[in-house]
Structures are given as C-alpha cells and as structure tokens.
Design an enzyme around this catalytic site. Structure first.
Site, mmCIF file in Angstrom:
data_model
loop_
_atom_site.group_PDB
_atom_site.id
_atom_site.type_symbol
_atom_site.label_atom_id
_atom_site.label_comp_id
_atom_site.label_asym_id
_atom_site.label_seq_id
_atom_site.Cartn_x
_atom_site.Cartn_y
_atom_site.Cartn_z
ATOM 1 N N GLN A 102 0.832 -1.193 0.000
ATOM 2 C CA GLN A 102 0.000 0.000 0.000
ATOM 3 C C GLN A 102 0.875 1.254 0.000
ATOM 4 O O GLN A 102 1.622 1.476 0.956
ATOM 5 C CB GLN A 102 -0.876 -0.035 1.259
ATOM 6 N N GLY A 103 0.793 2.050 -1.046
ATOM 7 C CA GLY A 103 1.599 3.268 -1.103
ATOM 8 C C GLY A 103 0.802 4.485 -0.664
ATOM 9 O O GLY A 103 0.294 5.229 -1.505
ATOM 10 N N TYR A 104 0.666 4.632 0.618
ATOM 11 C CA TYR A 104 -0.093 5.782 1.145
ATOM 12 C C TYR A 104 0.842 6.784 1.829
ATOM 13 O O TYR A 104 1.072 7.873 1.334
ATOM 14 C CB TYR A 104 -1.158 5.319 2.147
ATOM 15 N N SER A 105 1.366 6.403 3.021
ATOM 16 C CA SER A 105 2.133 7.349 3.832
ATOM 17 C C SER A 105 3.378 7.842 3.099
ATOM 18 O O SER A 105 3.991 7.113 2.303
ATOM 19 C CB SER A 105 2.582 6.682 5.126
ATOM 20 N N SER A 162 4.516 -1.743 4.212
ATOM 21 C CA SER A 162 4.678 -3.127 4.664
ATOM 22 C C SER A 162 4.739 -4.056 3.463
ATOM 23 O O SER A 162 3.939 -3.930 2.534
ATOM 24 C CB SER A 162 3.513 -3.546 5.554
ATOM 25 N N GLU A 214 -9.672 -1.639 6.706
ATOM 26 C CA GLU A 214 -8.514 -1.924 7.556
ATOM 27 C C GLU A 214 -8.889 -1.756 9.022
ATOM 28 O O GLU A 214 -8.539 -2.566 9.859
ATOM 29 C CB GLU A 214 -7.359 -0.989 7.206
#
Lengths: 356, 403
Positions: free
Chosen positions: B125-128, B160, B243
């Site tokens: 997941q490329g969020y932060s 992660s 989530e």
C-alpha cells in the site's frame, strides 16, 4: 445464535426509560437526593405499577417469571437515570426467597413482594465486613443477635433477608421484637443504607438458604455491574453533552483534542462492556457453570470503570463538576456504592482467579 | 439471547469438517510442495467447495456465497482447528479487493481479484509519505500523464511487504492545481520495474517488515487507475474503513491473555509461581475484565451483523480497544519476565493472532504492540474518529481549515 436483546427486552428497557424520563428527571432525582429519607413513595409505586417489583419472581408466586438478564436490563436503565429508591434490595430479597424458600415460605412472602405491597431488603454484611456467604458471621437460629451494616432502605423495609454464619439465609419481619434500625450516613443518597441491630430477634431460616446464597451473591453482582454500565454510559453522555455546549476561546470545548481524546477514552472504557454484562446476566439462567466467574469479572470490571469514568466526568465538567449543585456528584456517588456493595473489585478478581 | 448455533449450522459445521478431513493436509506428491504452493492448491479447492473467498463473485475467482456471517465464523473456527490455510491475508485481500469490487473497471476485476484472493498475487500500500502521516491528503508523490502512461516520482514510507509485493496501490498527486483532497488519484503500479527502489526499514525489534519506497520515473499504463482522476481520496476511503474493522480481533486478544496466564504460571516470584502472587493476580484480573468485554463485544457485533443491525458506537472502537488491551498485556508480561526483560528479542518478529512463547517472543510483543497502535491510523487518530464520528463532537479547527 443471537447475542442480542429480544424485542420484548428492548421494549422493557424503553418502557422503563420512558417512565423515568417523565417521573424521575434529574430535577426530581435531586429533590429525593436532598430529602430526609431518600424514599419517594410515588416514584416507587409507579415502578411497581410497571411490574418492577416482581420481574424475576416466578409467575406461580405472582411475579413476571422473567430472567436475570431482564432484571439486569432494568437495573441498567435505572442506573442510567440514577433512580433513587429500593429496587436493588427489593429485587435481591425476592430472588433469595425464590431460590431458597420452601413452597410455604414462597407462598407467604413472594406474592406481596411481587406486587410491592411489602418491601424487601437484604442484610449481607456484618460489623467486621465480609460480604461473601462463607464470611457471614451472624449466628443462625430462631432468634438473631448482632448487627448488620449497609442494609438498603431498612427503615422502609417490611422484611429483610439476613445472611447468617455457614452461608444460610433468614427472614426478619418488620416490627419483630429486638429489631433496631438506624440510618447510616451513606455517601449515595439515592440508595440509603441503614445499620440493623438484632437482639434475640425472631427470624425464620429459608429452607435451602445455603444453596441459594451463591445465586443471591451472583445475581447481586450482576445487578451492580448493570447499574454501573447504565451509570457510566450516562456519565459519558453528560460529559459529551457538556463538551458540545460549553465554549471557550470562541469555540465548543469538544473541538479541542485534549478533551476529545479524554471523552473517546471514557467511551472506550464503557461501551465494550455491554456484552460482558449481558453475558454474565444470561449465564445466570443458561450457562450455570460459567455464571459465578462471569458475575465476579463483570462486577469487578464494571464498577471500576464506572468509578474511573465518574472521576473523568467531574474533570470534564471543570469547576462546576466539583460543586454540590452539579448533578455529576449523584452518579459519582452511585459509583462509590456500586464499587463497594457486595465487596470491592479486588475481592471478586481474586475469586475469579480461582478459575484460571 | 441464544448462544447455540442451532441444528442447521451444526450440520454445516459437519460439512466443513468433512471437507477438511478429505482435503487437508495434502497427501502424496502434493505434500512435498512448499508451504506457499500447498496453500494455493488447497485454497483453489476450498473456493470451489464454497468455503473461501465467499463474498467474491464467481466471475472474479471467488465462491460467491450468500452473505452469512455465522457460516463465515464456523469456517474460521473449523479451519483454525485443522490448521488449514484460510482466506489469503494481507493488504491485497483486505483493502485492494474490496476497493476494486466497489470502484474498479471490469477488466481490472478480471485481472487482479482472482489471483489476489488466491494468495498468488501480493500487494503493498503506497499511502504514507515522510511528510504525510496522519495528514495523509497532504501527500506529494506526483504522477504526470505522458502519452499512454503515467510517470510517477516521489517517495512512500512505512510500506509493509513492499520487498515481496508484485504490485502497489498508490495515492499519487495527479492534479497539482486542484484543492488538496481533489488532486489525488488511485494508481496501480507494477513493483518489478526499474525506477522502484525498495529499502527496508529496520524496526526496533531488530526485524524488517516495512520499507521506504523511492519512485523514480516509474511507469504505469494510463488505465491502471481506480476511479477517475482526482477521485483517489474517495476511493481510498473504502479501503481504510476495511482496515480499521479487521484489526480488532477478539480471539487473538483472548489467545494473548491465555499466553499471559501461562507466562505467569511459569515465572517465579519469591520462589513461587508468579500466578500465586496476589498483586499479579489482581493485574491479570483487570486484564481479564477488558479481554472478556472485548470478546463479548465481538459476539454482540457479529450478532448485529447477522440481523442487519447497526452495532453503533462500538464499531469505531475495536482497534483502540484491542491495542489498549495488548498494551496492558505487554506491560504485565515484561514485569513477569523479571531480569529477562533486559534481553534482546533476537530478531523475533510480531506474531499475528498467536501468543508468544518464551522471553524473546514476549519482548517482541512488548515492542510490536506499539507498532499495531500506530499502523492503520494511530491511537490518537482513532480517538478523533471515535470522538467525531462516534460521539458527534465538533471537528478540530486546524483540520477544518486545511480542507
């Protein structure tokens, strides 16, 4: 599988809540709180008309024949409204006689308790403390001599179920010779307590009192946990309401994260406990092998949560929360009662630990 | 209230058990396959039999069973007992698949849903970003449409599993002129390409689970976008909700508590088992109150779900509640370890859903319980959610202004 309330149970709670909204709003609670004896006959009669005197008394003895869960739901609703009066002691006296009385004893006492023509109470702790049946010290017999403390509304009670040494239960009736009732300076003015002295006072032992004592203890623990759930939930609501109305620096104080987070933490302390109270109450009638453990954990946990949330509620209200004028003190002091009555949380945690 | 499952469901439990008896563990040549290969083989059969990927349409590789939370619960219980692989875990099944089913194009669902629920294809997941944590919408990674494809430049962090993942679902600023939230798009990116540089971040436990991901002229086709340009923020909301619901897991908390009891039995206080020390028993008892509340709260929510009712306030609390309990357990465990509390966890990673065994495991849990409190929305962000969405308190002024 249904871990939830039936429509009847929801209706029961709504009915009681609706009644209290009209007949026992906070301003009325305060009047009774400030009154001499803390007993409001009109309010209690109204509750009896709703059938709250004999909810868990078997139908054959004039009660509604409902379960401990139903009784607990009512206790929760009464706790939310900080309802003053003798519900707890009366309900426990009925449960004790229903569980431990001979048929003749049930015939004699239960119908009048169910209608509320007679008011019941329980005397379960002596001068030296010890709420648990195995700790009771008053010598049993046809006549009792000694003192019991923290007997709810004993000055109004028509009969008192007394715990005796060996875990037995005896019934003493109003006006019995040698019975002396004196008001006790209890902190919770919505549930007044008395000291009761016996001096060769005639008493009648319940036929199977010893077997009933454990059920009486566990039912009492569940009802206190339920009261604490209702009270603690109401504390969260009051605090949230205050944070939504009170302004500082030109905005509602609830927008400040310091307070918002405290309120969220209070809600997280309380709301997840609802299932535990339901389970402990349900177990009393359906999962006997887990009932004692669940009741002990529920009482310890809920009354601790109520006390903590009560403290937080004072803080969330600022200076006004610390005044006599504020209603917060009413719930705060109910938390002190719930925590200590029938034994402190630590006592019941130690009992629960025996099952690990 | 009725805590039995009822005859119909007990019969269903029998069917699940019979399937497991016939199909797990694998036998013959298949028993020689690697763990990952065995899981794939078994999952295919379990999906065919209707036991896994139950909410996924058949057209996309699921078993498309009618929604039935109780059957789901029975399957989890029976698969757990048999130690059989359950639904593929991870951020792909938890977050990407529901998002694709909800917002994806037909071809996107065809391409990715099946392999992801099978566990064949994995995602990160490329969020932060370094400058965008709780204020995620301030993210700066840029995507420009050049010809038929996006060219992406920027940096993601706390990613992660990026070192294992086949793909990344990524929030990228594609409309720099638009207002903050409206400038973001939800892009899918192939991780196996030049321009992607994954650097592991070493955690305080000594192990590495998450990474920094540098994106340097990374390419992705024009139509690997979920939702329209500038809709990425809204698209990502579907997944964040997923989530938050899935981390609060009461049975993992119960297992952790039982592990703590074991630790208290094995640890010594004054020459006696620590569990006999009244002070220890009180602390264990307090934790048991929280743990059982969480457990029955889970029952209550499952039941509400079965009846199609909204469980209310409680749904916003699961994550904070379970991380709070994990913290209490971790603190008591450290005390029970005594002098061993000075030891290093020796590279023991976090154990999801299982109680640690031995000092290194508990030491790792002591640290990783903090990680869980941060991942998926920090505890303080959870408190904002509970306060604002649950209790209806007014929003924070600074957040209001930034919108």
């Amino acid at each position: 599988m249904d871990f939830g309330l039936t429509e009847e149970q929801q209706l029961l709670q709504q009915t009681v809540a609706g009644f209290l909204e009209n007949e026992c709003p906070p301003v009325r609670v305060r009047e009774i709180f400030e009154s001499e004896d803390g007993f409001d006959e009109t309010l209690w009669k109204g509750m009896l008309e709703l059938g709250l005197g004999g909810l868990a008394i078997p139908e054959e003895y004039g009660g509604a024949g409902l379960e401990i869960l139903d009784l607990a739901l009512v206790a929760e609703t009464l706790g939310a409204a900080a309802t003053p009066g003798p519900f707890l002691g009366h309900a426990l006296a009925g449960l004790a006689i229903a569980a431990g009385g001979s048929d003749a004893q049930k015939q004699r006492w239960l119908p009048a308790l169910a209608t509320g023509d007679r008011l019941g109470s329980v005397a379960l702790v002596g001068e030296d403390g010890g709420w648990l049946p195995e700790e009771w010290s008053l010598a049993p017999g046809a006549a009792l001599t000694g003192k019991q403390r923290f007997v709810p509304f004993a000055h109004q009670a028509d009969l008192i179920v007394v715990g005796t040494a060996g875990g037995g239960l005896s019934v003493v009736e109003r006006g019995a010779p040698g019975l002396e009732v004196s008001a006790y300076p209890g902190v919770d003015r919505t549930r007044r307590v008395c000291e009761v002295g016996f001096s060769s006072t005639p008493a009648e032992a319940l036929e199977s009192g010893a077997g009933a004592a454990d059920r009486l203890r566990d039912a009492g623990l569940v009802l206190l946990a339920a009261d604490a759930l209702g009270g603690a939930s109401r504390c969260v609501e009051m605090s949230v309401e205050y944070a939504k109305t009170r302004e500082q620096f030109g905005v509602k104080i609830g927008s400040f994260q310091a307070l918002k987070h405290q309120l969220a933490d209070m809600a997280v302390e309380v709301e997840p406990c609802r299932g535990l109270v339901w389970y402990a109450a349900h177990a009393m009638d359906h999962v006997p092998e887990e009932a004692a453990h669940a009741a002990a954990v529920a009482k310890a946990h809920l009354t601790d949560r109520f006390m903590q949330v009560g403290r937080d509620t004072v803080e969330a209200h600022g200076g006004i929360g610390f005044t006599w004028e504020s209603d917060v003190q009413v719930w705060f002091k109910r938390a002190m009662f719930d925590r200590a009555f029938l034994g402190q949380p630590a006592v019941h945690r130690e009992r629960a630990a025996a099952d690990w | 209230m009725d805590l039995s499952y009822g005859a119909e469901y007990e019969q269903y439990r029998g069917e699940v058990a019979a399937f497991l008896k016939a199909n797990w563990p694998l036998e013959g040549d298949e028993a020689g396959l690697s763990h990952a290969e065995q899981a794939l083989v078994f999952r295919k059969r379990a999906i065919e039999a209707g036991f896994l990927a139950r909410s996924i349409p058949k057209a996309y590789g699921g078993s498309e069973q009618p929604a039935d939370a109780l059957r789901g619960q029975i399957i989890r219980e029976e698969f757990g007992k048999a130690h059989a692989p359950g639904d593929a875990r991870g951020i792909g099944t938890m977050m990407l698949v529901p998002t694709l089913l909800d917002r994806g194009e037909e071809w996107q669902k065809q391409k990715w849903v099946g392999p992801t629920v099978l566990g064949e294809t994995t995602w990160c997941q490329g969020y932060s970003e370094p400058g965008s944590g709780s204020d995620l919408a301030s993210l700066k990674t840029r995507g420009e449409l050049v010809g038929d494809g996006w060219v992406i430049n920027g940096q993601k962090i706390w990613t992660s599993g990026a070192h294992r993942a086949d793909y990344m679902f990524c929030l990228v600023r594609t409309e720099p002129e638009a207002q903050k939230h409206a400038g973001i798009s939800y892009l899918l990116i192939d991780m196996k390409q030049p321009g992607i540089d994954v650097r592991p971040l070493k955690m305080m436990t000594g192990t590495s689970e998450f990474n920094e991901v540098f994106l340097n002229d990374v390419k992705t086709p024009k139509d690997w976008i979920v939702g329209k340009r500038g809709e990425g923020w809204l698209v990502s909301r579907t997944t964040l909700k997923h989530e938050r619901n899935s981390i609060g897991d009461a049975s993992a908390t119960e297992a952790l508590f039982k592990g703590l009891l074991d630790l208290a039995r094995r640890s010594k206080r004054g020459g006696q088992p620590a569990i006999e020390d009244p002070a220890v028993r009180q602390r264990l008892g307090e934790i048991e109150g929280y743990m059982l509340s969480h457990k029955y709260s889970g029952y209550r929510q499952l039941s509400a779900q079965l009846k199609g009712e909204n469980p209310g306030l409680i749904a916003t609390m699961n994550k904070l509640n379970s991380t709070n309990i994990a913290h209490r357990i971790a603190k008591l465990a450290l005390d029970l370890l005594g002098d061993d509390g000075m030891l290093d966890p020796q590279g023991q990673g976090a154990l999801m859903g299982m109680a640690p065994k031995g000092a290194p495991g508990w030491l790792s849990q002591y640290m990783s319980s903090l990680g869980v409190a941060i991942a998926g929305g920090t505890a303080n962000i959870q408190r904002n959610v509970i306060g604002e969405r649950g209790l209806g308190l007014p929003r924070d002024m600074a957040v209001q202004r930034s919108k």
